[in-house]
Design a protein around this motif. Structure first.
Motif: not given
Ligand code: GLU
Length: 336
Positions: A48-50, A209-212
């Protein structure tokens, strides 16, 4: 007649010269090496992005694979990308061998829905393993008066770039509370790498932001002068009924001491997963799976988001058919 003779002699001379050169080249050509080292096979993981954790997860996988270059002859690299949707498409096109994608986008791709409505079911998509839970996170400026998703009307909000997985999560969440992102607010569509600065500079009021967790982009957004909070996402029950791949999730504010919240903030979420195409060989998928699972303690320590992973947990949340190479490892290891 005389001219023809002269031409003939010149031609023969030319041929002899050419033949002579060839011999000289052959003599100079290097001897083939007796024990030539086979060239490694190059594989890439789309992340994904940095600013995200996909990048860190991809780097952890690559490091474990590369440590065993002598065994598998694989050289693994990591690419920053636009995110889940981009990764599915790049894996399907053969531009990337592996991709990290949200479990909900994996489901949509397999069924040919949402972003794959026009292309149809991605029959060649294969699941390798799932990694960690990701929470749909809404970060908002306190001075913008945003406490819940319902306060986003009329605000400037980054819902995420096309190609990311979180963009559709944001749209689904907004829809559940009857907010049309096109007409009811000023939606920005930029990568998560930009979000923290935009929020701190007052150019947006909130971002999804969907993120861990923990995550760097969220931390950066919470440590500036502008006070921020995790806003409540309402309408979750409605979302869970409508979309089978969403589950309840939380954000622990303790991970971000700069945010004004305390305790846990309820939200919904998905899982980060690793996918490949059926075109990727069983040997390669086996090697990648094996190196991650056989070096599990290292895999967990290479990214803070991996801290609570369990091996059985990494076989859950997958909707694509398992890649046969990964399946071979799971059977061998007694995990299936
Ligand atoms: N969940 C995000 C996506 O699918 C990326 C999250 C990440 O880079 O950690 O784009």
């Amino acid at each position: 007649m005389k001219r023809i003779c002269v031409l003939g002699v010149m031609c023969i001379f030319g041929l002899l010269l050419a033949a002579g050169c060839g011999k000289e080249d052959e003599a100079k050509a290097p001897e083939p090496k007796k024990h030539a080292v086979p060239q490694p096979t190059f594989i890439s993981i789309g992340t994904g992005s940095s600013a995200g954790n996909y990048y860190l997860a991809g780097k952890a996988i690559a490091e474990l694979v590369n440590r065993k270059i002598g065994t598998h002859n694989l050289r693994c690299s990591v690419e920053t990308t636009q995110g889940s949707v981009f990764n599915v498409n790049a894996v399907m096109a053969g531009d990337l061998q592996f991709g990290i994608v949200q479990s909900d986008r994996q489901w949509q791709a397999v069924k040919g829905k949402s972003e794959w409505k026009e292309k149809g079911p991605q029959d060649d998509l294969r699941a390798v393993f799932s990694i960690y839970p990701e929470s749909v996170t809404l970060v908002a400026a306190v001075d913008a008066g945003i406490k819940s998703i319902m306060d986003l009307k009329g605000k400037r909000v980054n819902i995420g770039n096309p190609g990311s997985g979180h963009r559709q999560n944001a749209i689904d969440a907004l829809e559940a509370v009857n907010i049309d992102y096109k007409t009811d607010m000023n939606a920005e569509s930029v990568q998560a790498t930009e979000s923290a600065n935009l929020l701190q500079d007052g150019r947006i009021d909130a971002f999804f932001f969907t993120v861990g967790h923990p995550n760097r982009a969220i931390r950066d957004a919470t440590v500036g002068n502008r006070k921020v909070r995790f806003a409540i996402i309402a309408g979750i029950d409605k979302l869970l009924v409508k979309y089978p791949y969403y589950t309840k999730s939380i954000v622990r504010s303790g991970l971000y001491p700069g945010a004004v919240n305390e305790g846990e903030i309820g939200t919904f979420g998905v899982k980060a997963t690793l996918v490949a195409s059926s075109q990727v060989s069983d040997t390669i998928a086996y090697a990648v799976t094996k190196e991650v699972f056989e070096n599990f303690a290292d895999f967990k320590s290479l990214n803070p988001t991996h801290a609570h992973l369990t091996k059985p947990g990494m076989l859950k949340g997958l909707s694509a058919t398992l890649h046969p190479g990964a399946l071979r490892y799971y059977k061998e290891a007694g995990l299936m």
